[in-house]
Design a protein around this motif. Sequence first.
Motif, mmCIF file in Angstrom:
data_model
loop_
_atom_site.group_PDB
_atom_site.id
_atom_site.type_symbol
_atom_site.label_atom_id
_atom_site.label_comp_id
_atom_site.label_asym_id
_atom_site.label_seq_id
_atom_site.Cartn_x
_atom_site.Cartn_y
_atom_site.Cartn_z
ATOM 1 N N VAL A 13 10.804 -12.259 1.883
ATOM 2 C CA VAL A 13 10.698 -11.600 2.610
ATOM 3 C C VAL A 13 11.139 -12.058 4.253
ATOM 4 C CG1 VAL A 13 8.267 -11.650 4.362
ATOM 5 C CG2 VAL A 13 8.101 -11.189 1.890
ATOM 6 N N LYS A 42 12.404 -2.071 -4.526
ATOM 7 C CA LYS A 42 11.565 -1.693 -3.436
ATOM 8 C C LYS A 42 10.201 -1.792 -3.226
ATOM 9 C CE LYS A 42 15.347 1.971 -2.142
ATOM 10 N NZ LYS A 42 15.434 3.290 -2.093
ATOM 11 N N ALA A 43 9.228 -1.128 -3.984
ATOM 12 C CA ALA A 43 7.899 -1.762 -3.730
ATOM 13 C C ALA A 43 7.638 -3.583 -3.851
ATOM 14 C CB ALA A 43 7.040 -1.521 -5.098
ATOM 15 N N LYS A 46 7.600 -4.623 -0.805
ATOM 16 C CA LYS A 46 7.141 -4.049 0.029
ATOM 17 C C LYS A 46 5.815 -5.346 0.207
ATOM 18 C CE LYS A 46 4.483 -1.638 1.864
ATOM 19 N NZ LYS A 46 4.553 -1.820 4.003
ATOM 20 N N GLU A 49 6.113 -8.452 1.311
ATOM 21 C CA GLU A 49 6.136 -8.328 2.398
ATOM 22 C C GLU A 49 4.477 -8.314 2.781
ATOM 23 O OE1 GLU A 49 7.397 -5.290 6.249
ATOM 24 O OE2 GLU A 49 8.239 -5.411 4.430
ATOM 25 N N GLU A 50 4.019 -7.666 2.541
ATOM 26 C CA GLU A 50 2.514 -7.303 2.937
ATOM 27 C C GLU A 50 1.645 -8.918 2.672
ATOM 28 O OE1 GLU A 50 0.939 -4.945 4.164
ATOM 29 O OE2 GLU A 50 2.118 -3.593 4.031
ATOM 30 N N ARG A 261 -1.830 -1.816 -1.083
ATOM 31 C CA ARG A 261 -0.940 -1.151 -0.213
ATOM 32 C C ARG A 261 0.195 -0.638 -1.039
ATOM 33 N NH1 ARG A 261 -1.695 -5.183 5.049
ATOM 34 N NH2 ARG A 261 -4.118 -4.743 5.457
ATOM 35 N N THR A 262 0.754 -2.210 -1.211
ATOM 36 C CA THR A 262 2.066 -1.439 -2.358
ATOM 37 C C THR A 262 1.814 -0.702 -3.144
ATOM 38 O OG1 THR A 262 2.760 -3.834 -2.120
ATOM 39 C CG2 THR A 262 3.569 -2.383 -4.230
ATOM 40 N N PHE A 265 2.951 2.829 -1.293
ATOM 41 C CA PHE A 265 3.655 3.096 -0.486
ATOM 42 C C PHE A 265 4.357 3.502 -1.599
ATOM 43 C CE2 PHE A 265 7.882 0.514 -0.618
ATOM 44 C CZ PHE A 265 8.455 0.480 0.523
ATOM 45 N N GLU A 266 4.541 2.681 -3.318
ATOM 46 C CA GLU A 266 5.354 3.229 -4.264
ATOM 47 C C GLU A 266 5.090 4.018 -4.228
ATOM 48 O OE1 GLU A 266 6.600 3.661 -8.147
ATOM 49 O OE2 GLU A 266 4.825 3.959 -8.111
#
Length: 322
Positions: A13, A42-43, A46, A49-50, A261-262, A265-266
């Motif tokens: 991150v 990509k997930a 993410k 990052e979260e 959250r991921t 997003f995914e």
Amino acid sequence: MGTFTKMAAAFTVAALMGGTAMAQEVTLKLGHLANEENIWHKASLKFAEEVATLTEGRIAVEVYPNETLGKEIDLINGMQLGTADMTITGESLQNWAPKAALLALPYAYRSLEHMDEVASGEIGQEIEAEIIENAQVRPLTYFARGPRNLSANREITSPDQLNGFKLRVPNVPLFVAAWQAMGANPTPMAFSEVFTSLQNGTIEGQENPLALFRSGGFYEVQKVINKTEHVRSWIYLAISERSWGKLSEDDQAALMEAAARTQTFERELFLADEAALVADLEGRGVTFVDVDQEAFAAAARDAVLNAVDPAIRPLAEQIFNN
């Protein structure tokens, strides 16, 4: 693995945030098999990052794509031994937890919505509990996988049109049993051998999700995708119980929220990617054909149930009957 390779393989991150310094207390290494373009990667970024956001930088997640931290089974073993922290894994967990075989039962899941009901419901909780107890691996959330479809150079809309059709399948006994029952002649074969075998006629077709059909270049030698959608499945973003147990309750809650959250997003990426794959393959001359999925499912059902471990057959029947 050399220091430079490690640095090149790990995505943190801090790198995403322009190198912002954070007071890290815990570093979790997340290894997976996909490449940097894959939505799982990509997930994973993410999620990293979260986690950084929710823990104010106390926990850093380093993501290692392309099996740079090890192959899937090696990572699971490493998570049990304490040498790896996280991975993305699915039915391979049945080596420890038999119920994980339920993740990828041919024709058990009628739709993405039906699969979601099972994965997030009581049966999904049973599967997760067995994985935690037997494999010492804790699922944090799950991702949907693209359905497997039958490719060929002709339309095959019902099982009676298979009639000994020479078909490559992965070395999964459940898949072999299902395709034999549907009338095909399934041949287990390494993925790396499929293109050449299609090209020289050793096999007449193969079955895979669209993403693998495209990445394997099969559109060059197969022009029809029959939408059998015979396997819908999911896969877990998972952490080792050893690593989980070292976290405070607050940080465990932060990881669960980051995972939720991921997943959202995914799922958005997944749905967009499936639509983009269809458009891309149609642009390459591939035709998509609707099939009588109910007929395929009816032909496969008994063989699938008979091939399942007797200990989990009642759960499999429950899924089929739901």
